[in-house]
Scaffold this motif. Structure first.
Motif, PDB file in Angstrom:
ATOM      1  N   ALA A   1      37.682  16.633  77.293  1.00  0.00           N
ATOM      2  CA  ALA A   1      37.211  15.861  76.140  1.00  0.00           C
ATOM      3  C   ALA A   1      35.688  15.901  76.073  1.00  0.00           C
ATOM      4  CB  ALA A   1      37.697  14.419  76.208  1.00  0.00           C
ATOM      5  N   VAL A   2      35.169  16.261  74.902  1.00  0.00           N
ATOM      6  CA  VAL A   2      33.729  16.316  74.638  1.00  0.00           C
ATOM      7  C   VAL A   2      33.464  15.554  73.346  1.00  0.00           C
ATOM      8  CG1 VAL A   2      31.760  17.815  74.121  1.00  0.00           C
ATOM      9  CG2 VAL A   2      33.477  18.545  75.785  1.00  0.00           C
ATOM     10  N   CYS A   3      32.363  14.804  73.294  1.00  0.00           N
ATOM     11  CA  CYS A   3      32.027  14.051  72.087  1.00  0.00           C
ATOM     12  C   CYS A   3      30.562  14.257  71.735  1.00  0.00           C
ATOM     13  CB  CYS A   3      32.310  12.562  72.288  1.00  0.00           C
ATOM     14  SG  CYS A   3      32.163  11.587  70.767  1.00  0.00           S
ATOM     15  N   GLU A   4      30.309  14.741  70.502  1.00  0.00           N
ATOM     16  CA  GLU A   4      28.948  14.926  70.002  1.00  0.00           C
ATOM     17  C   GLU A   4      28.541  13.687  69.208  1.00  0.00           C
ATOM     18  OE1 GLU A   4      29.345  19.778  69.431  1.00  0.00           O
ATOM     19  OE2 GLU A   4      29.348  18.460  67.681  1.00  0.00           O
ATOM     20  N   TYR A   5      27.335  13.222  69.445  1.00  0.00           N
ATOM     21  CA  TYR A   5      26.843  12.004  68.793  1.00  0.00           C
ATOM     22  C   TYR A   5      25.739  12.368  67.809  1.00  0.00           C
ATOM     23  CZ  TYR A   5      24.301   7.577  68.254  1.00  0.00           C
ATOM     24  OH  TYR A   5      23.660   6.480  67.747  1.00  0.00           O
ATOM     25  N   TYR A   6      25.909  11.949  66.522  1.00  0.00           N
ATOM     26  CA  TYR A   6      24.942  12.245  65.465  1.00  0.00           C
ATOM     27  C   TYR A   6      24.294  10.994  64.883  1.00  0.00           C
ATOM     28  CZ  TYR A   6      26.775  16.979  65.562  1.00  0.00           C
ATOM     29  OH  TYR A   6      27.147  18.248  65.959  1.00  0.00           O
ATOM     30  N   GLY A   7      24.654   9.828  65.381  1.00  0.00           N
ATOM     31  CA  GLY A   7      24.050   8.606  64.863  1.00  0.00           C
ATOM     32  C   GLY A   7      24.279   8.464  63.370  1.00  0.00           C
TER      33      GLY A   7
ATOM     34  N   ALA B   1      26.551   1.083  65.196  1.00  0.00           N
ATOM     35  CA  ALA B   1      25.468   1.603  66.039  1.00  0.00           C
ATOM     36  C   ALA B   1      25.660   1.125  67.474  1.00  0.00           C
ATOM     37  CB  ALA B   1      24.119   1.136  65.501  1.00  0.00           C
ATOM     38  N   PRO B   2      25.423   1.994  68.456  1.00  0.00           N
ATOM     39  CA  PRO B   2      25.646   1.598  69.860  1.00  0.00           C
ATOM     40  C   PRO B   2      24.648   0.545  70.309  1.00  0.00           C
ATOM     41  CG  PRO B   2      24.577   3.739  69.747  1.00  0.00           C
ATOM     42  CD  PRO B   2      24.933   3.379  68.340  1.00  0.00           C
ATOM     43  N   ASP B   3      25.081  -0.326  71.208  1.00  0.00           N
ATOM     44  CA  ASP B   3      24.180  -1.329  71.782  1.00  0.00           C
ATOM     45  C   ASP B   3      23.132  -0.678  72.677  1.00  0.00           C
ATOM     46  OD1 ASP B   3      25.558  -3.390  70.536  1.00  0.00           O
ATOM     47  OD2 ASP B   3      26.949  -3.636  72.208  1.00  0.00           O
ATOM     48  N   ASN B   4      23.522   0.382  73.345  1.00  0.00           N
ATOM     49  CA  ASN B   4      22.625   1.080  74.269  1.00  0.00           C
ATOM     50  C   ASN B   4      22.686   2.569  73.972  1.00  0.00           C
ATOM     51  OD1 ASN B   4      21.172   2.182  76.369  1.00  0.00           O
ATOM     52  ND2 ASN B   4      22.230   1.047  77.990  1.00  0.00           N
ATOM     53  N   ALA B   5      21.646   3.094  73.306  1.00  0.00           N
ATOM     54  CA  ALA B   5      21.632   4.505  72.926  1.00  0.00           C
ATOM     55  C   ALA B   5      21.559   5.428  74.132  1.00  0.00           C
ATOM     56  CB  ALA B   5      20.457   4.785  71.993  1.00  0.00           C
ATOM     57  N   ASN B   6      21.198   4.890  75.290  1.00  0.00           N
ATOM     58  CA  ASN B   6      21.127   5.711  76.499  1.00  0.00           C
ATOM     59  C   ASN B   6      22.455   5.775  77.236  1.00  0.00           C
ATOM     60  OD1 ASN B   6      18.327   6.254  76.219  1.00  0.00           O
ATOM     61  ND2 ASN B   6      17.874   4.218  77.008  1.00  0.00           N
ATOM     62  N   ARG B   7      23.429   5.008  76.771  1.00  0.00           N
ATOM     63  CA  ARG B   7      24.761   5.043  77.383  1.00  0.00           C
ATOM     64  C   ARG B   7      25.800   5.093  76.265  1.00  0.00           C
ATOM     65  NH1 ARG B   7      27.407   4.366  82.063  1.00  0.00           N
ATOM     66  NH2 ARG B   7      29.421   3.284  82.066  1.00  0.00           N
TER      67      ARG B   7
ATOM     68  N   LYS C   1      27.451  14.362  74.198  1.00  0.00           N
ATOM     69  CA  LYS C   1      26.275  15.180  73.901  1.00  0.00           C
ATOM     70  C   LYS C   1      25.505  14.513  72.772  1.00  0.00           C
ATOM     71  CE  LYS C   1      28.409  19.533  75.360  1.00  0.00           C
ATOM     72  NZ  LYS C   1      28.687  20.947  74.999  1.00  0.00           N
ATOM     73  N   ASP C   2      24.249  14.201  73.019  1.00  0.00           N
ATOM     74  CA  ASP C   2      23.441  13.433  72.076  1.00  0.00           C
ATOM     75  C   ASP C   2      22.636  14.374  71.181  1.00  0.00           C
ATOM     76  OD1 ASP C   2      21.910  11.645  70.697  1.00  0.00           O
ATOM     77  OD2 ASP C   2      21.147  10.584  72.457  1.00  0.00           O
TER      78      ASP C   2
ATOM     79  N   TYR D   1      30.439  10.059  65.498  1.00  0.00           N
ATOM     80  CA  TYR D   1      30.822  10.678  66.765  1.00  0.00           C
ATOM     81  C   TYR D   1      31.854  11.759  66.447  1.00  0.00           C
ATOM     82  CZ  TYR D   1      28.845   6.522  69.091  1.00  0.00           C
ATOM     83  OH  TYR D   1      28.020   5.522  69.537  1.00  0.00           O
ATOM     84  N   TYR D   2      31.661  12.939  67.016  1.00  0.00           N
ATOM     85  CA  TYR D   2      32.607  14.030  66.763  1.00  0.00           C
ATOM     86  C   TYR D   2      33.316  14.353  68.073  1.00  0.00           C
ATOM     87  CZ  TYR D   2      34.526  17.983  64.222  1.00  0.00           C
ATOM     88  OH  TYR D   2      35.368  18.853  63.582  1.00  0.00           O
ATOM     89  N   LEU D   3      34.560  13.875  68.192  1.00  0.00           N
ATOM     90  CA  LEU D   3      35.333  13.967  69.436  1.00  0.00           C
ATOM     91  C   LEU D   3      36.229  15.199  69.395  1.00  0.00           C
ATOM     92  CD1 LEU D   3      36.424  12.694  72.115  1.00  0.00           C
ATOM     93  CD2 LEU D   3      38.057  11.447  70.660  1.00  0.00           C
ATOM     94  N   MET D   4      36.181  16.007  70.465  1.00  0.00           N
ATOM     95  CA  MET D   4      37.012  17.207  70.577  1.00  0.00           C
ATOM     96  C   MET D   4      37.806  17.130  71.880  1.00  0.00           C
ATOM     97  SD  MET D   4      34.239  19.968  69.154  1.00  0.00           S
ATOM     98  CE  MET D   4      32.868  19.159  69.989  1.00  0.00           C
ATOM     99  N   VAL D   5      39.121  17.099  71.761  1.00  0.00           N
ATOM    100  CA  VAL D   5      40.015  16.938  72.902  1.00  0.00           C
ATOM    101  C   VAL D   5      40.916  18.163  72.966  1.00  0.00           C
ATOM    102  CG1 VAL D   5      41.673  15.416  74.022  1.00  0.00           C
ATOM    103  CG2 VAL D   5      39.969  14.461  72.457  1.00  0.00           C
ATOM    104  N   SER D   6      41.007  18.801  74.137  1.00  0.00           N
ATOM    105  CA  SER D   6      41.693  20.088  74.206  1.00  0.00           C
ATOM    106  C   SER D   6      42.393  20.276  75.539  1.00  0.00           C
ATOM    107  CB  SER D   6      40.691  21.223  73.986  1.00  0.00           C
ATOM    108  OG  SER D   6      39.784  21.283  75.078  1.00  0.00           O
ATOM    109  N   ASP D   7      43.165  21.362  75.596  1.00  0.00           N
ATOM    110  CA  ASP D   7      43.840  21.699  76.848  1.00  0.00           C
ATOM    111  C   ASP D   7      42.952  22.540  77.762  1.00  0.00           C
ATOM    112  OD1 ASP D   7      43.859  23.896  75.150  1.00  0.00           O
ATOM    113  OD2 ASP D   7      45.900  24.529  75.662  1.00  0.00           O
ATOM    114  N   LEU D   8      41.967  23.262  77.206  1.00  0.00           N
ATOM    115  CA  LEU D   8      41.139  24.152  78.014  1.00  0.00           C
ATOM    116  C   LEU D   8      39.639  23.878  77.875  1.00  0.00           C
ATOM    117  CD1 LEU D   8      42.986  27.519  77.192  1.00  0.00           C
ATOM    118  CD2 LEU D   8      43.257  26.101  79.244  1.00  0.00           C
ATOM    119  N   GLY D   9      39.219  23.376  76.733  1.00  0.00           N
ATOM    120  CA  GLY D   9      37.809  23.230  76.393  1.00  0.00           C
ATOM    121  C   GLY D   9      37.638  23.655  74.949  1.00  0.00           C
ATOM    122  N   TRP D  10      36.846  22.931  74.176  1.00  0.00           N
ATOM    123  CA  TRP D  10      36.825  23.169  72.729  1.00  0.00           C
ATOM    124  C   TRP D  10      36.299  24.545  72.352  1.00  0.00           C
ATOM    125  CZ3 TRP D  10      32.715  24.128  69.431  1.00  0.00           C
ATOM    126  CH2 TRP D  10      31.438  23.984  69.975  1.00  0.00           C
TER     127      TRP D  10
END
Length: 439
Positions: free
Chosen positions: A126-132, A169-175, A257-258, A144-153
């Protein structure tokens, strides 16, 4: 239950035709039937033995390869795989108390339901790209663009579920994190928090080199997000545009991924007031219906010269009328971010293109030399009896410390287009309706 007794040979006869008084071992199962859902699982059945014999032992076997069983301390543990078939199935766990070639045998019947889904994926990555808020107005829900796969997106032959999600909006942009909850499939073009949109959510299968994929979108469904310690538990039940059903499950970490780049405080590059020369321009007006979900109806105006030279405007007007045939309604449209009736959508930075209402100027090589959002002011529309229309622009840029006036007037015959029948691919020059993703 198939009891087989073959233990009489364990006891020697004292005389011909004479059998001593003996008590044979007894094997008793706590239960003899397991009913299992399509998801499979692990089950335990206790057993007991009486009148045991020295050197005898319990042996366990299975009639089907989708069942596994083992014995430990008078407990039979049965593991049943997920059923990916559209038909129910049955099998047996065979329990024997054995000494040499002699045994007592009993069985546990395993009955499993058919799957409810056409596609099932137990994902492992699972990988998630964050675009705010880069893809919408400042202050709108974050993407948030979430990609869930069996091998890797981005891996060859991978099966990938992609969710274009919107959250507060996230409470903590660093987490970065996904909020636990249930995310239903939203409406096209909408970005309601705690939803995922049909515009860029899909199921994809990569080719061998991961350079292309075959994808299909969704018409219904929901994604459930839970947290178990540091791991996410994701469970999606979906229906695609072909009417087929999907079930995706995943347990594990998500790699975030930010990609968020906050918009600059001032987008205008004007240094003086500017009056546009629109004498050679044409106006193309596209009716988008209630594209943004404001409850008003968008007219997308593009004023431009041939060859992408000279002065140009992109303007989005909010009409109270769901009516393409009547054309752009007469009126004064105040520049605003509200989406209310008789307003023009305020220009705002949106990756990779700007959205709302903007001024552009191009040189002879079609390179931009002036760019500014229409941040405040009024855009007036007047339809004349001879079939022509006048659009007057009297606005200000977004430089609040040193504001610059932006004016221009266009008169001519409008070229009209109705985009409400083809909203699946509405990206246009100067519009923030195209996402920067490897889909």
């Amino acid at each position: 239950m198939l009891p087989v007794v073959a233990l009489s040979g364990l006891y020697a006869c004292t005389e011909k035709n004479e059998v001593p008084d003996v008590v044979f071992p007894e094997l008793t199962l706590q239960d003899t039937v397991i009913n299992v859902g399509e998801e499979g699982g692990v089950f335990q059945i206790a057993y007991s033995l009486t009148h045991t014999l020295d050197s005898a032992f319990v042996a366990v076997s299975c009639s089907e390869d989708w069942i596994e069983a083992r014995d430990s301390e008078s407990i039979i543990t049965v593991t049943v795989d997920r059923n990916e078939l559209k038909t129910p199935r049955s099998g047996d766990v065979i329990v024997e108390y054995r000494l040499g070639n002699n045994f007592i045998q009993k069985s546990i019947q395993v009955n499993q339901d058919a799957t409810l889904y056409d596609y099932i994926l137990e994902a492992s990555d699972a990988v998630c790209e964050y675009y705010g808020d880069m893809l919408g107005m400042p202050g709108t829900p974050h993407n948030y663009y979430l990609m869930v796969s069996d091998l890797g997106w981005d891996v060859g032959n991978a099966k990938v579920y992609k969710f274009d999600m919107f959250l507060p909006a996230p409470d903590n942009a660093n987490r970065l994190a996904l909020l636990p909850g249930t995310y239903p499939l939203g409406e096209p073009g909408r970005t309601e928090p705690m939803t995922f949109t049909p515009d860029f959510s899909m199921y994809s299968v990569n080719n061998q080199s991961a350079t292309e994929n075959v994808s299909i979108g969704f018409t219904d469904g929901e994604l459930t997000v839970e947290l178990q310690g540091e791991d996410y538990v994701l469970d999606a039940v979906l229906k695609d545009v072909n009417g087929e059903t999907h079930h995706m499950i995943y347990t594990g970490p998500i790699q975030f991924k930010d990609y968020y780049e906050p918009a600059p405080d001032v987008s205008s590059i004007l240094t003086d007031d500017f009056t546009a020369d629109l004498t050679r321009a044409r106006l193309e007006a596209t009716f988008d219906g209630d594209y943004y979900g404001y409850g008003t109806y968008i007219w997308y105006l593009h004023i431009l010269n041939d060859g992408w030279t000279g002065d140009s405007f992109i303007i989005e007007l909010c009409s109270p009328y769901n009516d393409f045939s009547g054309g752009i309604p007469d009126g004064r449209y105040a520049v605003s971010s509200s989406g209310d009736e008789f307003t023009a959508i305020q220009g705002y930075a949106s990756y990779p293109f700007e959205s709302g209402s903007w001024l552009y100027q191009y040189d002879e090589q079609a390179a931009q030399t002036k760019v500014s959002p229409l941040y405040s002011g009024v855009i007036s529309v007047t339809n004349h009896t001879d079939g022509t229309t006048t659009v007057e622009i009297d606005c200000m840029d977004d430089n609040l410390d040193e504001p610059h006036k932006i004016t221009g007037t266009w008169t001519g015959t409008v070229v009209y287009n109705d985009n409400t029948s083809s909203m699946s691919s509405p990206a246009r020059p100067g519009s923030g309706r195209s996402l920067p993703r490897k889909l």
